[in-house]
Design a protein around this motif. Structure first.
Motif, PDB file in Angstrom:
ATOM      1  N   MET A  46       0.826  -1.212   0.000  1.00  0.00           N
ATOM      2  CA  MET A  46       0.000   0.000   0.000  1.00  0.00           C
ATOM      3  C   MET A  46       0.861   1.263   0.000  1.00  0.00           C
ATOM      4  N   LEU A  47       2.042   1.192   0.613  1.00  0.00           N
ATOM      5  CA  LEU A  47       2.906   2.367   0.731  1.00  0.00           C
ATOM      6  C   LEU A  47       3.777   2.616  -0.495  1.00  0.00           C
ATOM      7  N   LEU A  48       3.996   1.612  -1.326  1.00  0.00           N
ATOM      8  CA  LEU A  48       4.910   1.757  -2.466  1.00  0.00           C
ATOM      9  C   LEU A  48       4.557   2.909  -3.417  1.00  0.00           C
ATOM     10  N   PRO A  49       3.302   3.088  -3.818  1.00  0.00           N
ATOM     11  CA  PRO A  49       3.012   4.232  -4.698  1.00  0.00           C
ATOM     12  C   PRO A  49       3.336   5.575  -4.045  1.00  0.00           C
ATOM     13  N   GLY A  50       3.104   5.691  -2.755  1.00  0.00           N
ATOM     14  CA  GLY A  50       3.416   6.932  -2.050  1.00  0.00           C
ATOM     15  C   GLY A  50       4.908   7.192  -1.987  1.00  0.00           C
ATOM     16  N   GLY A  52       7.064   6.199  -4.244  1.00  0.00           N
ATOM     17  CA  GLY A  52       7.439   6.629  -5.592  1.00  0.00           C
ATOM     18  C   GLY A  52       7.123   8.099  -5.825  1.00  0.00           C
ATOM     19  N   ASP A  53       5.969   8.540  -5.348  1.00  0.00           N
ATOM     20  CA  ASP A  53       5.607   9.957  -5.461  1.00  0.00           C
ATOM     21  C   ASP A  53       6.567  10.832  -4.662  1.00  0.00           C
ATOM     22  N   LEU A  54       6.934  10.379  -3.474  1.00  0.00           N
ATOM     23  CA  LEU A  54       7.866  11.136  -2.648  1.00  0.00           C
ATOM     24  C   LEU A  54       9.219  11.271  -3.331  1.00  0.00           C
ATOM     25  N   ARG A  55       9.682  10.199  -3.974  1.00  0.00           N
ATOM     26  CA  ARG A  55      10.963  10.257  -4.679  1.00  0.00           C
ATOM     27  C   ARG A  55      10.906  11.254  -5.836  1.00  0.00           C
ATOM     28  N   SER A  56       9.811  11.270  -6.579  1.00  0.00           N
ATOM     29  CA  SER A  56       9.701  12.210  -7.693  1.00  0.00           C
ATOM     30  C   SER A  56       9.644  13.654  -7.189  1.00  0.00           C
ATOM     31  N   ILE A  58      11.106  14.746  -4.417  1.00  0.00           N
ATOM     32  CA  ILE A  58      12.470  15.079  -3.983  1.00  0.00           C
ATOM     33  C   ILE A  58      13.369  15.324  -5.185  1.00  0.00           C
ATOM     34  N   ASP A  59      13.230  14.510  -6.221  1.00  0.00           N
ATOM     35  CA  ASP A  59      14.027  14.702  -7.442  1.00  0.00           C
ATOM     36  C   ASP A  59      13.761  16.060  -8.073  1.00  0.00           C
ATOM     37  N   SER A  60      12.490  16.457  -8.155  1.00  0.00           N
ATOM     38  CA  SER A  60      12.171  17.738  -8.776  1.00  0.00           C
ATOM     39  C   SER A  60      12.564  18.913  -7.898  1.00  0.00           C
ATOM     40  N   THR A  61      12.535  18.741  -6.588  1.00  0.00           N
ATOM     41  CA  THR A  61      12.906  19.815  -5.677  1.00  0.00           C
ATOM     42  C   THR A  61      14.392  20.104  -5.748  1.00  0.00           C
ATOM     43  N   PHE A  62      15.211  19.067  -5.748  1.00  0.00           N
ATOM     44  CA  PHE A  62      16.652  19.248  -5.719  1.00  0.00           C
ATOM     45  C   PHE A  62      17.297  19.119  -7.089  1.00  0.00           C
ATOM     46  N   ASP A  63      16.513  19.033  -8.144  1.00  0.00           N
ATOM     47  CA  ASP A  63      16.993  18.913  -9.519  1.00  0.00           C
ATOM     48  C   ASP A  63      18.006  17.792  -9.679  1.00  0.00           C
ATOM     49  N   ILE A  64      17.648  16.627  -9.187  1.00  0.00           N
ATOM     50  CA  ILE A  64      18.533  15.465  -9.279  1.00  0.00           C
ATOM     51  C   ILE A  64      18.292  14.754 -10.591  1.00  0.00           C
TER      52      ILE A  64
END
Length: 64
Positions: A46-50, A52-56, A58-64
């Protein structure tokens, strides 16, 4: 995260805890352990989609 989601996780935890107690008191320790493992797997799924969203985010926030 929605409150509904948190309540679903809590409900699964309560159900797993009750099943564990019933199974362990009736002498079915192996089934009790399998019930706990199955509950953990369900919650992680149940937590896996969340996650994945959190990683995206963080990636967009820090321009990784």
């Amino acid at each position: 995260m929605e409150v509904d989601f948190i309540f679903k996780i809590a409900a699964i935890g309560i159900i797993v805890a009750v099943l564990y107690q019933v199974l362990s008191r009736s002498g079915r320790e192996e089934y009790a352990t399998l019930t706990v493992i199955a509950g953990i797997v369900v919650i992680v799924m149940m937590l896996l989609p969340g996650i994945g969203d959190l990683r995206s985010i963080i990636d967009s926030t820090f321009d990784i």
